[in-house]
Each structure stands twice: as structure tokens, then as C-alpha cells.
Design a protein around this motif. Structure first.
Motif: not given
Length: 260
Positions: A103-104, A133-137, A139-141, A176-177
Motif C-alpha cells: 500500500k502506498t 506481510y502488509l507493506f505500507i510506504y 502509514s498512520a502511526s 516505512i515513513n
């Protein structure tokens, strides 16, 4: 030395992902497609050989087809796809080692609830030992994700997660962010609960170990562990993969879902 290798490779990956965000600012569908492609290509290049990394669908023994999966990591040595067209495959569920949903951006309750529904659907086609796995670039906290979990509208009268529904959730959630690496775990607070925990670490130079690096290491060890089980008895006697830790705990987060 091996930890430095993982660090350098994940820095290369992060740089590629950031370039997409820099040059394509206002077209989320394109950003999403490119993020998936970059991550898929990276894993296909730098994971151990004997597996394939593609996109497509999983089919179970009853012939039920899953929803489309962004990244399929499967045993292509023992299992060939049932169907392929261009870069889309249909593979048997017993071949799948791990899946990654990419997910972006996830920064709303409704978006996160759609992800829960997605994993609930896909997990029922997968084998129980497939890692999700859920990969979010962006993401919410962790705190926001915990709130999203609490407000999920379960079917039926019982409005909490339990052992049955917990198994369908992603095993690992990577931001990630908003940096975190959340894994299914026991959460010890006022009572014993199940949920997710995220440990943030410093390396031996007092530098943060990124969630992207933890993600890559986890998938690598997962794939290596699978291949080791399939390997010969002689290989298992003479080879072992384990990353020597150079990390110091920096901080800790948890999401409590239900009592055990």
C-alpha cells in the motif's frame, strides 16, 4: 559484515522508492504500481534462489481462487504455476511461502478496514504456515492503527478479535515513513493479550535500524528457513543461516487486540 550488506541493500531500495515519490507526486495509482514493481524486483534479485517472486493468484485444493496478490513468494523449484499470462501467475497454495500486500498510503479507518477484509479473504485460501506481510510506504502511526483495529466492524454481534479472526490478520505490518515493524505477539500489560508488538533498534554505531531493513531480513530468513527444510540432510548438518545481532533496543510499541 552481513548486517552491513542488508543495510546497504535496503538503503538502495529506499532510494528507489523515494525517487518515485519525488518525480510522480499526484498520481497515487501510478505510485502504487511502481512501488509494487520496485519491491517485487528487489526481492526477486536479493532473496535466495530456488523461489520466485511474482504477482497473481493462489488456488487451493478445492479450486477456490484468491483475490489478486501484489507479491507472491513461492517455491518455483517444486511447483510450476498452473497458469501464466505475461507477469501474472496462478499458483497452488502449498507452494506459497509468503505474500506481501503493498500500500502506498494508509491513513484512514476505512482504508485499513478494507485491508483487514482483504487479508481475511486471502488467508482462507492460503496454507496456515504462509507468512502474510502488509507493506505500507506512508502509514498512520501505531497509535492510529490500534484505534482502527478497535473500530473494526466485525460480522455478527461479537465486536472484538479472537483466536479465530486473529489468524486471518497480517502476520507482519511494516510502516516505512511512520517507521515500525509490527509482528503478531503476546502483549503483556494489565493482562495477557494477543496483538502486535514493534521493537525499534539501534545498531552498534548507535544508528536506527530501519523498518525496511527489518522487513528484508525477516523475509530473507523466512525464505532461507523454508529452503533449509527442503534441502538435503547433509545441507542441514553443514549450513545454517542466522544474522548475528548488532542491535540495541531503542523503543517499543504494542497493539492489544484481545485477552488470552
Amino acid at each position: 559484515m552481513i548486517n552491513e550488506y542488508f543495510r546497504l541493500k535496503t538503503e538502495e531500495l529506499l532510494n528507489e522508492l523515494q525517487q518515485v515519490k519525488s518525480f510522480i507526486k499526484k498520481h497515487n495509482p501510478t505510485i502504487g504500481i511502481l512501488t509494487e514493481e520496485i519491491l517485487r524486483k528487489f526481492l526477486a534479485t536479493y532473496l535466495p534462489k530456488g523461489i520466485s517472486v511474482e504477482q497473481g493468484f493462489v488456488i487451493n485444493e478445492e479450486g477456490v481462487l484468491s483475490k489478486q496478490i501484489d507479491i507472491l513468494i513461492y517455491d518455483s523449484n517444486l511447483y510450476a504455476p498452473f497458469y501464466r499470462i505475461n507477469d501474472i501467475v496462478v499458483v497452488p497454495n502449498k507452494s506459497v511461502i509468503a505474500i506481501v500486500e503493498v500500500k502506498t498510503t494508509v491513513n484512514s479507518k476505512s482504508a485499513f478496514h478494507e485491508i483487514i477484509d482483504y487479508f481475511n479473504s486471502v488467508a482462507q485460501i492460503l496454507r496456515y504456515d504462509t507468512t502474510k506481510y502488509l507493506f505500507i510506504y506512508n502509514s498512520a502511526s501505531v497509535g492510529q492503527l490500534s484505534h482502527y483495529f478497535d473500530n473494526y466492524n466485525h460480522p455478527g454481534e461479537y465486536q472484538e478479535f479472537d483466536h479465530d479472526t486473529f489468524q486471518y490478520l497480517p502476520d507482519v505490518m511494516v510502516g516505512i515513513n511512520s517507521s515500525y515493524f509490527l509482528c503478531k505477539d503476546y502483549v503483556i500489560s494489565e493482562g495477557d493479550m494477543k496483538g502486535y508488538t514493534s521493537y525499534n533498534y539501534l545498531d552498534n554505531t548507535n544508528k536506527d535500524i530501519s523498518s525496511l531493513e527489518l522487513f528484508y531480513k525477516d523475509i530473507y530468513e523466512n525464505v532461507f528457513g523454508y529452503l533449509s527444510k527442503k534441502a538435503s540432510e547433509e545441507f542441514n548438518r553443514t549450513s545454517h543461516f542466522s544474522l548475528k545481532s548488532d542491535k540495541t533496543l531503542k523503543s517499543f510499541f504494542a497493539i492489544e487486540l484481545f485477552n488470552i
